[in-house]
Design an enzyme around this catalytic site. Structure first.
Site, mmCIF file in Angstrom:
data_model
loop_
_atom_site.group_PDB
_atom_site.id
_atom_site.type_symbol
_atom_site.label_atom_id
_atom_site.label_comp_id
_atom_site.label_asym_id
_atom_site.label_seq_id
_atom_site.Cartn_x
_atom_site.Cartn_y
_atom_site.Cartn_z
ATOM 1 N N HIS A 151 -2.169 16.632 22.299
ATOM 2 C CA HIS A 151 -1.553 17.183 23.497
ATOM 3 C C HIS A 151 -2.181 18.535 23.822
ATOM 4 O O HIS A 151 -2.602 19.270 22.935
ATOM 5 C CB HIS A 151 -0.043 17.342 23.297
ATOM 6 C CG HIS A 151 0.645 16.038 23.014
ATOM 7 N ND1 HIS A 151 0.621 15.450 21.771
ATOM 8 C CD2 HIS A 151 1.370 15.213 23.802
ATOM 9 C CE1 HIS A 151 1.307 14.317 21.810
ATOM 10 N NE2 HIS A 151 1.769 14.154 23.034
ATOM 11 N N HIS A 173 1.791 9.909 30.677
ATOM 12 C CA HIS A 173 2.419 10.193 29.379
ATOM 13 C C HIS A 173 3.035 11.599 29.370
ATOM 14 O O HIS A 173 2.603 12.486 28.651
ATOM 15 C CB HIS A 173 1.389 10.054 28.254
ATOM 16 C CG HIS A 173 1.996 10.134 26.876
ATOM 17 N ND1 HIS A 173 2.922 9.240 26.432
ATOM 18 C CD2 HIS A 173 1.809 11.020 25.872
ATOM 19 C CE1 HIS A 173 3.286 9.559 25.205
ATOM 20 N NE2 HIS A 173 2.625 10.646 24.835
#
Length: 491
Positions: A151, A173
């Site tokens: 991330h 996402h």
């Protein structure tokens, strides 16, 4: 987790003082993922692919893979890689509840901690946590967090896109509100810098259409790079994709720039022919230019040991000085009747006359290296040879006998001649044929499998159904050729 394991195993290898501290990998999913990584090495980065040339980097030296039911040695310090990373359940939750009360222990969150999970809660350093049974446990262990997940925050995402400047960006996402905020910020950045950029935030199970033209870059090396390529010029070579590098090479340069070697497929085809070598050479010279070689072949099948030419050795005569001798190395004698020609420097045509002692008839053998050029020339040579061979002598004799029997009205002789002619034609397709005019049968043997042809009944019997079907088709064509055509003309 696999990347962390690689880093830890490498660090332990470089620091011997840590090698007494065990590292445990206690994740079934990670264990299965390692098998996938070792199977698809070609999809790993260049460093991993390079390491695989010497050893398997995923065969860890300092990491112990725990299977279900295994016990962790708690008598001393250790490192445990456990899942799930959110500490909601499983082995990671069990170990946390067992070890969270000791200040000697440390929990490191290496993944993105989702809101509402225990991993997210302990990052705020609470005094107590609730166990799965509802018991309040004091949190005395240290809690650390490292950014080791896939991330990225806004700054990392913006810098990444500023570096690449892609015309299309698809955000997936993530939470809807946060994704829309990120989209707005990225759109403002692109507008301020004058970049043309389309941002997409598709919903789940929805699709988007982005037109693009792929671009493939490959390096030209070796003899293909001697002359610079011109725009629009076709370049012929072998495309080699290795370790993230695409190269276009001449086949002869493969061993120089890669670990590959070019191979050749050599084809050989034998054709029965009853013509002398002079007729075969003449027919090929009429059709092709560049016919080379005649007489004895430069390379011969090895002769039995000890076979030497008459001139391979000689005794010392009286003209030689006493004590002097002359030794001549024995030489292999080639077969005088074996000859060959080479067509277009591509196809070699070997001529081998019949040999009753070895049990084979006169034939030629075509030999060429597989490829578009070689295959085309070989097909043309084969057509010339078949045309030169013409009708076999046995067929010509049987046809002449059939013509005479029909002329005098001898039906029995005509039937026998038909059988002889059919046997000669079948022999051209399947090998020697034994014709028995008394029983009306023709016997064939193909690769050790017998075939019986009952000529009068038009029946074929064989233990091999495929071979039987082939013989039946050929026999049907022979019968059609022998029978006169019915010419019926009607107004």
């Amino acid at each position: 987790m696999q990347e962390l394991l690689l880093l830890l195993d490498e660090y332990w290898s470089k620091h011997p003082q840590l090698q007494g501290i065990p590292i445990y990998q206690a994740s079934g999913v990670a264990r299965k993922a390692l098998n996938v990584f070792q199977t698809y090495v070609g999809m790993m980065n260049a460093d991993i692919q390079k390491a695989f040339q010497f050893s398997n980097p995923f065969q860890f030296n300092h990491v112990q893979v725990l299977k279900s039911g295994a016990v962790i040695d708690e008598s001393g310090p250790c490192v445990v890689m456990a899942t799930p990373s959110m500490l909601q359940s499983g082995l990671s939750r069990e170990l946390f509840e067992a070890w969270c009360e000791s200040p000697n222990n440390t929990v490191i969150i290496a993944d993105f901690a989702v809101q509402g999970t225990l991993a997210r809660d302990i990052l705020s350093s609470p005094q107590h946590v609730l166990s799965r049974t509802g018991v309040k446990l004091p949190l005395r262990c240290k809690v650390e967090s490292i950014s080791f997940s896939a991330h990225a925050d806004y700054d990392q995402t913006r810098l990444f896109l500023d570096e690449l400047q892609p015309p299309n960006v698809v955000l997936v996402h993530g939470e809807v509100n946060e994704m829309m905020r990120l989209r707005g910020a990225l759109e403002r950045t692109a507008w301020e810098k004058g970049w043309k950029r389309a941002l997409h935030t598709p919903k789940t199970d929805s699709s988007i259409y982005i037109p693009f033209q792929p671009k493939h870059v490959a390096h030209v090396r070796g003899r293909l790079a001697v002359q610079p390529a011109k725009p629009g010029q076709a370049l012929r070579g072998v495309l080699v994709q290795q370790a993230g590098l695409d190269q276009i090479l001449h086949p002869d340069d493969l061993s120089t720039f890669t670990e590959l070697t070019a191979g050749k497929v050599i084809h050989r085809q034998a054709v029965a022919i009853n013509k002398p070598f002079q007729d075969i050479r003449l027919a090929l010279e009429v059709m092709f230019e560049g016919i080379e070689g005649s007489g004895h072949l430069p390379v011969k099948t090895a002769q039995p040991a000890g076979t030497v030419s008459p001139s391979s050795s000689r005794s010392c005569g009286s003209s030689l000085d006493s004590g002097a001798s002359e030794m001549v190395k024995p030489q292999v004698v080639p077969e005088e009747s074996e000859q060959a020609v080479r067509v277009g420097d591509v196809v070699t045509v070997w001529y081998r006359p019949g040999n009753t002692a070895l049990g084979y008839e006169s034939h030629v053998v075509l030999e060429w290296a597989g490829g578009s050029k070689g295959d085309v020339v070989a097909d043309a040579v084969l057509a010339v040879l078949l045309q030169t061979a013409g009708q076999p002598p046995a067929a010509a004799q049987a046809e002449d006998a059939l013509r005479k029997a029909v002329a005098v009205g001898d039906g029995s002789a005509a039937t026998e001649a038909e059988m002889q002619l059919a046997g000669a034609l079948l022999a051209q397709q399947f090998g020697p044929a034994d014709v028995n005019t008394t029983t009306g049968q023709i016997h064939l043997e193909v690769d050790g499998v017998g075939v019986l042809v009952e000529w009068v009944a038009g029946k074929v019997v064989s233990g091999n159904s495929g071979l039987q079907s082939r013989v039946e088709r050929v026999l049907r064509r022979i019968e059609e050729a022998l029978r006169p055509c019915a010419l019926n003309f009607e107004d």
